[in-house]
Motif scaffolding. Structure first.
Motif, PDB file in Angstrom:
ATOM      1  N   ASP A  31      20.214  -9.150  62.452  1.00 53.80           N
ATOM      2  CA  ASP A  31      21.502  -9.117  61.773  1.00 53.80           C
ATOM      3  C   ASP A  31      22.302 -10.335  62.212  1.00 53.80           C
ATOM      4  OD1 ASP A  31      24.267  -8.533  61.127  1.00 53.80           O
ATOM      5  OD2 ASP A  31      23.663  -6.457  60.798  1.00 53.80           O
ATOM      6  N   GLU A  32      22.929 -11.029  61.262  1.00 58.30           N
ATOM      7  CA  GLU A  32      23.663 -12.249  61.602  1.00 58.30           C
ATOM      8  C   GLU A  32      24.844 -11.975  62.533  1.00 58.30           C
ATOM      9  OE1 GLU A  32      26.487 -12.317  57.575  1.00 58.30           O
ATOM     10  OE2 GLU A  32      24.927 -13.831  57.868  1.00 58.30           O
ATOM     11  N   SER A  33      25.340 -10.744  62.565  1.00 62.93           N
ATOM     12  CA  SER A  33      26.454 -10.424  63.446  1.00 62.93           C
ATOM     13  C   SER A  33      26.052 -10.465  64.920  1.00 62.93           C
ATOM     14  CB  SER A  33      27.021  -9.043  63.107  1.00 62.93           C
ATOM     15  OG  SER A  33      26.073  -8.018  63.375  1.00 62.93           O
ATOM     16  N   LEU A  34      24.742 -10.499  65.201  1.00 60.55           N
ATOM     17  CA  LEU A  34      24.249 -10.525  66.576  1.00 60.55           C
ATOM     18  C   LEU A  34      23.979 -11.937  67.085  1.00 60.55           C
ATOM     19  CD1 LEU A  34      21.625  -7.631  66.237  1.00 60.55           C
ATOM     20  CD2 LEU A  34      24.028  -7.435  66.912  1.00 60.55           C
ATOM     21  N   ALA A  35      24.157 -12.949  66.225  1.00 61.28           N
ATOM     22  CA  ALA A  35      23.712 -14.303  66.551  1.00 61.28           C
ATOM     23  C   ALA A  35      24.368 -14.862  67.809  1.00 61.28           C
ATOM     24  CB  ALA A  35      23.973 -15.234  65.364  1.00 61.28           C
ATOM     25  N   ASP A  36      25.664 -14.621  68.008  1.00 61.08           N
ATOM     26  CA  ASP A  36      26.386 -15.223  69.129  1.00 61.08           C
ATOM     27  C   ASP A  36      26.694 -14.223  70.228  1.00 61.08           C
ATOM     28  OD1 ASP A  36      26.490 -17.703  67.783  1.00 61.08           O
ATOM     29  OD2 ASP A  36      28.242 -17.052  66.648  1.00 61.08           O
ATOM     30  N   LEU A  37      26.010 -13.101  70.215  1.00 55.05           N
ATOM     31  CA  LEU A  37      26.291 -12.026  71.169  1.00 55.05           C
ATOM     32  C   LEU A  37      25.368 -12.119  72.375  1.00 55.05           C
ATOM     33  CD1 LEU A  37      28.008  -9.445  71.549  1.00 55.05           C
ATOM     34  CD2 LEU A  37      26.158  -8.173  70.451  1.00 55.05           C
ATOM     35  N   VAL A  38      25.931 -11.989  73.566  1.00 58.34           N
ATOM     36  CA  VAL A  38      25.129 -11.898  74.777  1.00 58.34           C
ATOM     37  C   VAL A  38      24.611 -10.469  74.892  1.00 58.34           C
ATOM     38  CG1 VAL A  38      25.155 -12.000  77.294  1.00 58.34           C
ATOM     39  CG2 VAL A  38      26.372 -13.728  75.968  1.00 58.34           C
ATOM     40  N   GLY A  39      23.299 -10.324  74.904  1.00 55.59           N
ATOM     41  CA  GLY A  39      22.700  -8.996  74.973  1.00 55.59           C
ATOM     42  C   GLY A  39      21.194  -9.108  75.065  1.00 55.59           C
ATOM     43  N   PHE A  40      20.540  -7.988  75.290  1.00 51.76           N
ATOM     44  CA  PHE A  40      19.090  -7.935  75.451  1.00 51.76           C
ATOM     45  C   PHE A  40      18.476  -7.448  74.141  1.00 51.76           C
ATOM     46  CE2 PHE A  40      15.411  -5.723  77.915  1.00 51.76           C
ATOM     47  CZ  PHE A  40      14.545  -6.718  77.504  1.00 51.76           C
ATOM     48  N   PHE A  41      18.020  -8.405  73.318  1.00 50.44           N
ATOM     49  CA  PHE A  41      17.423  -8.089  72.024  1.00 50.44           C
ATOM     50  C   PHE A  41      15.944  -8.449  71.951  1.00 50.44           C
ATOM     51  CE2 PHE A  41      21.923  -9.014  71.290  1.00 50.44           C
ATOM     52  CZ  PHE A  41      22.324  -7.897  70.583  1.00 50.44           C
ATOM     53  N   VAL A  42      15.511  -9.396  72.772  1.00 50.51           N
ATOM     54  CA  VAL A  42      14.153  -9.913  72.671  1.00 50.51           C
ATOM     55  C   VAL A  42      13.137  -8.810  72.952  1.00 50.51           C
ATOM     56  CG1 VAL A  42      13.913 -10.627  75.083  1.00 50.51           C
ATOM     57  CG2 VAL A  42      12.723 -11.899  73.304  1.00 50.51           C
ATOM     58  N   ASN A  43      12.007  -8.889  72.288  1.00 62.09           N
ATOM     59  CA  ASN A  43      10.954  -7.913  72.501  1.00 62.09           C
ATOM     60  C   ASN A  43       9.618  -8.636  72.498  1.00 62.09           C
ATOM     61  OD1 ASN A  43       9.752  -5.403  72.892  1.00 62.09           O
ATOM     62  ND2 ASN A  43      10.983  -4.417  71.323  1.00 62.09           N
ATOM     63  N   THR A  44       8.576  -7.947  72.911  1.00 67.10           N
ATOM     64  CA  THR A  44       7.245  -8.541  72.948  1.00 67.10           C
ATOM     65  C   THR A  44       6.380  -7.936  71.856  1.00 67.10           C
ATOM     66  OG1 THR A  44       7.401  -8.852  75.337  1.00 67.10           O
ATOM     67  CG2 THR A  44       5.217  -8.987  74.373  1.00 67.10           C
ATOM     68  N   LEU A  45       5.765  -8.786  71.085  1.00 68.03           N
ATOM     69  CA  LEU A  45       4.897  -8.374  69.984  1.00 68.03           C
ATOM     70  C   LEU A  45       3.454  -8.712  70.343  1.00 68.03           C
ATOM     71  CD1 LEU A  45       4.631  -7.433  66.953  1.00 68.03           C
ATOM     72  CD2 LEU A  45       4.826  -9.845  66.350  1.00 68.03           C
ATOM     73  N   VAL A  46       2.551  -7.775  70.099  1.00 72.03           N
ATOM     74  CA  VAL A  46       1.128  -8.012  70.336  1.00 72.03           C
ATOM     75  C   VAL A  46       0.492  -8.521  69.041  1.00 72.03           C
ATOM     76  CG1 VAL A  46      -1.077  -7.022  71.037  1.00 72.03           C
ATOM     77  CG2 VAL A  46       1.048  -6.195  72.067  1.00 72.03           C
ATOM     78  N   LEU A  47      -0.068  -9.714  69.095  1.00 72.62           N
ATOM     79  CA  LEU A  47      -0.793 -10.283  67.956  1.00 72.62           C
ATOM     80  C   LEU A  47      -2.286 -10.135  68.251  1.00 72.62           C
ATOM     81  CD1 LEU A  47       1.362 -13.504  67.479  1.00 72.62           C
ATOM     82  CD2 LEU A  47       1.504 -11.384  66.188  1.00 72.62           C
ATOM     83  N   ARG A  48      -2.921  -9.250  67.521  1.00 72.70           N
ATOM     84  CA  ARG A  48      -4.323  -8.933  67.780  1.00 72.70           C
ATOM     85  C   ARG A  48      -5.213  -9.765  66.870  1.00 72.70           C
ATOM     86  NH1 ARG A  48      -6.657  -2.716  68.151  1.00 72.70           N
ATOM     87  NH2 ARG A  48      -8.652  -3.253  69.157  1.00 72.70           N
ATOM     88  N   ASN A  49      -6.060 -10.581  67.466  1.00 72.96           N
ATOM     89  CA  ASN A  49      -6.901 -11.514  66.725  1.00 72.96           C
ATOM     90  C   ASN A  49      -8.342 -11.016  66.672  1.00 72.96           C
ATOM     91  OD1 ASN A  49      -5.022 -14.163  66.562  1.00 72.96           O
ATOM     92  ND2 ASN A  49      -4.730 -13.154  68.523  1.00 72.96           N
ATOM     93  N   ASP A  50      -8.868 -10.891  65.457  1.00 77.13           N
ATOM     94  CA  ASP A  50     -10.238 -10.431  65.258  1.00 77.13           C
ATOM     95  C   ASP A  50     -11.131 -11.642  65.006  1.00 77.13           C
ATOM     96  OD1 ASP A  50     -12.596  -9.244  64.599  1.00 77.13           O
ATOM     97  OD2 ASP A  50     -11.851  -8.172  62.835  1.00 77.13           O
ATOM     98  N   LEU A  51     -11.967 -11.972  65.973  1.00 76.83           N
ATOM     99  CA  LEU A  51     -12.854 -13.136  65.851  1.00 76.83           C
ATOM    100  C   LEU A  51     -14.310 -12.728  65.659  1.00 76.83           C
ATOM    101  CD1 LEU A  51     -10.293 -14.207  67.670  1.00 76.83           C
ATOM    102  CD2 LEU A  51     -11.725 -16.220  67.845  1.00 76.83           C
ATOM    103  N   THR A  52     -14.554 -11.516  65.173  1.00 72.29           N
ATOM    104  CA  THR A  52     -15.930 -11.098  64.914  1.00 72.29           C
ATOM    105  C   THR A  52     -16.491 -11.897  63.744  1.00 72.29           C
ATOM    106  OG1 THR A  52     -15.101  -9.308  63.467  1.00 72.29           O
ATOM    107  CG2 THR A  52     -15.552  -8.761  65.774  1.00 72.29           C
ATOM    108  N   GLY A  53     -17.802 -12.100  63.767  1.00 70.18           N
ATOM    109  CA  GLY A  53     -18.448 -12.843  62.688  1.00 70.18           C
ATOM    110  C   GLY A  53     -18.315 -14.329  62.776  1.00 70.18           C
ATOM    111  N   ASP A  54     -17.804 -14.868  63.919  1.00 67.72           N
ATOM    112  CA  ASP A  54     -17.685 -16.301  64.126  1.00 67.72           C
ATOM    113  C   ASP A  54     -16.951 -16.995  62.970  1.00 67.72           C
ATOM    114  OD1 ASP A  54     -17.948 -18.671  65.479  1.00 67.72           O
ATOM    115  OD2 ASP A  54     -19.899 -19.148  64.620  1.00 67.72           O
TER     116      ASP A  54
END
Length: 338
Positions: free
Chosen positions: A310-333
């Motif tokens: 939300d743009e209303s959060l752009a200049d706010l000091v706060g804890f918003f960051v999160n961790t996303l898991v990007l799962r990569n499938d490399l089967t089959g070369d």
């Protein structure tokens, strides 16, 4: 999509459509719950006790005459502007609660230490490593190191439970504005923030709902991630030059890397030719490298997301960051472009 997936998506869209889409100020109850991101850091703080693991620091070298009273006034101004910086976290029968300290009582501590240039690094490290008692003290403090009358180093430390990397830019900008105003003998004239972090925490709880409600957005998202991450390897079996420690030391460091203009241009060419972003190209390169190093065909990579939808959060000091898991499938070369 299969029918169950279609039904799940439809249910999520319907639920999201009825929720308040934007963060707006609301009438708050006497006690405000923490945001979900804060909840885990509160738990860790309670389990470990005050520790430097989640301290965030800003270090500024100040050259020239320094107005210490204006400096303290500017710190107070910033704490008044951002409620998160004057929030303590109370325990209510095992449940964390946010409590915002009144503005006139929220004066962040500022200590002054005379130090020589040789001792400065050690003094900064020691100050940055002091933990916070989140239930009893403000999550913001500062220490001024005086090298001589016209040379100072200011260390500002904030706990991660109320700030993230994005927040540090807003904190620095607002502090600079406030200091300039206080030196001139006036209060800072900045535009009021549209919302505070407590408003966001209440909004988040309302939108996501309860885990006990199987139709809530929260329950549906958890179901999604349980399926998406099912069977995920606990760790990649990489051939490293040091053994994985039994207990994490939380130590870290930086490895500088420069990408030259020719390489950058080629990376952009690959991205455009693949209909992808530069981030996606680098992500694919890292996944490929880990695969070639023996990490297997199922390569999960964690990345941070800003969490400020939300743009209303752009200049706010706060804890918003999160961790996303990007799962990569490399089967089959697969090829790199694939």
């Amino acid at each position: 999509f299969e029918a169950p997936t279609v039904a799940l998506l439809a249910k999520r869209v319907e639920r999201a459509g009825t929720a308040r889409a934007r963060v707006v100020p609301v009438e708050r109850p006497a006690e405000v719950p923490v945001a979900f991101t804060q909840q885990r850091l509160w738990f860790l703080n309670r389990m470990e006790g005050p520790s430097p693991t989640y301290n965030l620091g800003i270090c500024l070298r100040l050259t020239g005459p320094l107005d210490r009273a204006a400096l303290l006034g500017a710190l107070h101004d910033v704490a008044v502007r951002h409620e998160s910086l004057r929030t303590v976290f109370l325990d209510r029968d095992g449940v964390p609660i946010q409590s915002v300290v009144p503005a006139d009582e929220a004066v962040p501590p500022l200590s002054v230490t005379e130090v020589g240039e040789r001792e400065l690094d050690a003094a900064l490290t020691a100050a940055a490593r002091r933990g916070f008692d989140l239930a009893a003290e403000l999550p913001l403090r500062a220490e001024l190191f005086a090298l001589d009358p016209t040379e100072h180093v200011l260390l500002v430390v904030v706990h991660h439970i109320v700030a993230d990397g994005w927040s540090l830019a807003a904190l620095t900008t607002d502090f600079s504005t406030a200091y300039a105003a206080r030196v001139a003998g006036r209060a800072p004239a900045w535009t009021p923030l549209p919302v505070q972090y407590a408003d966001y925490a209440l909004w988040q709880r309302e939108v996501l709902g309860s885990i006990d409600d199987p139709d809530s957005v929260l329950a549906l998202q958890i179901d999604h991630w349980k399926a998406a991450l099912a069977g995920l390897p606990d760790q990649l079996e990489l051939q490293t030059d040091r053994p994985r420690p039994a207990v994490s030391s939380h130590g870290g460091g930086f490895v500088p890397l420069t990408v030259g203009p020719e390489t950058h241009a080629r990376l952009l060419e690959i991205a455009r030719g693949s209909g992808a972003s530069l981030f996606m190209v680098m992500q694919a390169a890292l996944a490929t490298l880990l695969n070639r190093m023996g990490g297997g065909d199922d390569v999960p990579i964690g990345t941070s997301v800003a969490g400020r939808d939300d743009e209303s959060l752009a200049d706010l000091v706060g804890f918003f960051v999160n961790t996303l898991v990007l799962r990569n499938d490399l089967t089959g070369d697969p090829t790199f472009r694939e």
